[in-house]
Design a protein around this motif. Structure first.
Motif, PDB file in Angstrom:
ATOM      1  N   ARG A 161      64.524 -83.851 -33.402  1.00  0.00           N
ATOM      2  CA  ARG A 161      65.105 -83.018 -32.196  1.00  0.00           C
ATOM      3  C   ARG A 161      65.032 -83.687 -30.755  1.00  0.00           C
ATOM      4  O   ARG A 161      65.733 -83.053 -30.537  1.00  0.00           O
ATOM      5  N   ARG A 165      68.968 -83.715 -28.350  1.00  0.00           N
ATOM      6  CA  ARG A 165      68.318 -82.622 -27.190  1.00  0.00           C
ATOM      7  C   ARG A 165      69.072 -83.348 -26.343  1.00  0.00           C
ATOM      8  O   ARG A 165      69.427 -82.929 -24.617  1.00  0.00           O
ATOM      9  N   LYS A 335      70.378 -82.445 -40.045  1.00  0.00           N
ATOM     10  CA  LYS A 335      68.727 -82.223 -38.394  1.00  0.00           C
ATOM     11  C   LYS A 335      68.055 -81.136 -39.264  1.00  0.00           C
ATOM     12  O   LYS A 335      68.369 -80.394 -40.376  1.00  0.00           O
ATOM     13  N   GLY A 336      67.082 -81.416 -38.608  1.00  0.00           N
ATOM     14  CA  GLY A 336      65.761 -79.786 -39.466  1.00  0.00           C
ATOM     15  C   GLY A 336      65.768 -80.664 -40.895  1.00  0.00           C
ATOM     16  O   GLY A 336      65.146 -81.496 -41.165  1.00  0.00           O
ATOM     17  N   HIS A 365      60.474 -76.660 -40.616  1.00  0.00           N
ATOM     18  CA  HIS A 365      61.298 -76.096 -39.964  1.00  0.00           C
ATOM     19  C   HIS A 365      60.944 -74.515 -39.603  1.00  0.00           C
ATOM     20  O   HIS A 365      59.785 -74.065 -40.124  1.00  0.00           O
TER      21      HIS A 365
END
Length: 467
Positions: A161, A165, A335-336, A365
């Protein structure tokens, strides 16, 4: 980047001085790099040879690039592969971004800064050195930031993450900086050097995510694809490279076409000054001065529409491409929890086990909403703990009903189901004497100081569905 820089040096020098001596020097320069590149031939040959066992285990045809495009496009009653679609969109707009800037940067330095000859070459080489030093320095930092540790051990997904970002934020900042430095501020050599620095700040980290995303896409297709075990990484990488090259060719041609529509006027200065070499015996200096004067006159006679066009391509169109790249990178679905599932599948396919420390574990999550389906324990009036009447099949039905309800909601969503222990009554447990404790039986209270362990050591998990 180093290869592109080494290849650009002959172009820049010959644009400044295309004498026969320089041409011969760069013939040997190119030959030297060609000999060095032969070192990679044995590596390619070794990679081309595949073990016979791997060929025997290949599960069917890997398809072609057209099959990848069919998976991306909607239709035929099938959901498109959104991971393929978003990553191909990233490659497409990345190709458009590189081709647009690469086609017009030389014209920006020439016509907007009004430089020619060696002065133009010095500015371009200086900007390239600033960009190269900045990227090399940042890559050394990013290697420690993003390449430290095993991503499969990061069950919380914090590292992935953070990477996503960070690269999206850098691309957004680079788009804004490019707009103000090139598209808004007055053209100057200082601004070109500043842009060479800021653009590498915004782009250096993106390669780490892009390479990782391509590998995630290939691994997911191999493990969880339509044909599990099918290895078609060559086809996937070929489709992605084709998309980027196609976009680069299209937008490079359109950019050059726009230069003519914007009013670019060209003059063959060597042909105009050629008559001096026929009338003078020693005419090398005179001809060179004539060519430089002619070229400076060509720069001054260009219309303002050409200069505005070049600024618009670099300062407005290129930032728009970056915004689209950032959007599709953010929407990339691997992702996640989906990425954690992929890591688990890779470990399972290799026969590996992930050994987690208590501080390494975390929630894979976290959603904005949470649905709790729990099997709790109740206390009787006598102070004894009694397990609540529950049916395992009923709990499974409730879980299936809840996930189906969430799946029917419109829009993109991510759903994970995980089990929390120590929140419910004791499981059916077999004691040392072989006597079982079933549902509804009373469980005697135990001494909390008993070192043998409590009947609460094994518990029925509560189920939480996070959205």
């Amino acid at each position: 980047m180093m290869g592109g820089g080494c290849g650009a040096i002959p172009v820049l020098v010959l644009l400044a001085d295309a004498s026969m001596l320089n041409r011969l020097a760069f013939v040997f320069y190119i030959l030297l790099f060609g000999l060095v590149s032969l070192e990679a031939v044995p590596i390619f040959r070794e990679a081309k040879v595949e073990p016979k066992a791997a060929e025997a285990e290949e599960p069917g045809d890997v398809g072609s690039v057209l099959d990848i495009l069919r998976e991306v496009m909607p239709g035929r009653g099938k959901e498109p592969n959104m991971a393929f679609r978003h990553l191909m969109a990233v490659k497409f707009w990345h190709g458009a971004y590189g081709a647009s800037i690469g086609s017009t940067l030389f014209y920006y330095v020439t016509y907007n800064l009004r430089l020619g000859g060696w002065e133009r070459m010095q500015v371009i080489v200086g900007g390239g050195l600033i960009a190269g030093v900045t990227e090399v320095s940042l890559n050394l930092i990013y290697m420690r930031m993003f390449s430290a540790g095993d991503g499969r051990q990061d069950m919380s997904g914090k590292t992935d993450r953070h990477l996503l970002r960070f690269v999206v934020f850098c691309r957004l900042c680079n788009a804004v900086a490019t707009f103000f430095i090139i598209g808004w501020a007055d053209a100057s050599i200082l601004m070109v050097f500043l842009w060479a620095f800021t653009t590498r700040l915004g782009l250096a980290s993106f390669s780490f995510w892009r390479v990782s995303a391509q590998c995630w896409l290939v691994d997911e297709d191999c493990i969880f694809g339509a044909v599990p075990g099918r290895r078609r990484q060559g086809v996937i990488f070929g489709a992605l490279a084709m998309t980027q090259n196609f976009a680069g060719a299209i937008f490079s041609s359109m950019t050059f076409l726009g230069l003519g529509l914007a009013g670019l006027e060209t003059v063959n200065c060597e042909a105009q000054c050629k008559h001096l070499s026929n009338t003078l015996v020693d005419s090398s200096g005179v001809v060179k001065e004539c060519i430089e004067t002619c070229f400076l006159g060509v720069i001054e006679q260009q219309p303002d529409s050409l200069r505005w066009y070049v600024r618009a391509v670099i300062g407005m169109w290129a930032p728009l491409c970056e915004l689209l790249i950032a959007f599709h990178a953010w929407k990339f679905p691997i992702k996640g929890a989906r990425l954690r599932r992929l890591y688990a599948g890779i470990c399972q396919s290799r026969g590996e086990e992930i050994s987690l420390k208590p501080q390494d574990s975390g929630t894979p999550h976290t959603g904005r909403s949470k649905i709790v389906l729990s099997v709790e324990a109740a206390k009787s009036n006598g102070g004894r703990v009694q397990r609540t009447k529950s049916d395992g099949n009923g709990l499974l039905w409730r879980l299936a009903h809840t996930t189906a309800m969430v799946d029917s909601w419109p829009g993109a969503k991510s759903l994970s189901v995980f089990f929390d222990v120590n929140e419910a009554g004791p499981r059916d447990k077999v004691t040392s004497s072989g006597v079982g404790i079933s549902e509804g039986d009373e469980v005697p209270q135990e001494d909390p100081h008993d070192e043998k362990g409590s009947v609460w050591a094994e518990v029925v998990p509560a189920t939480r569905v996070s959205l």
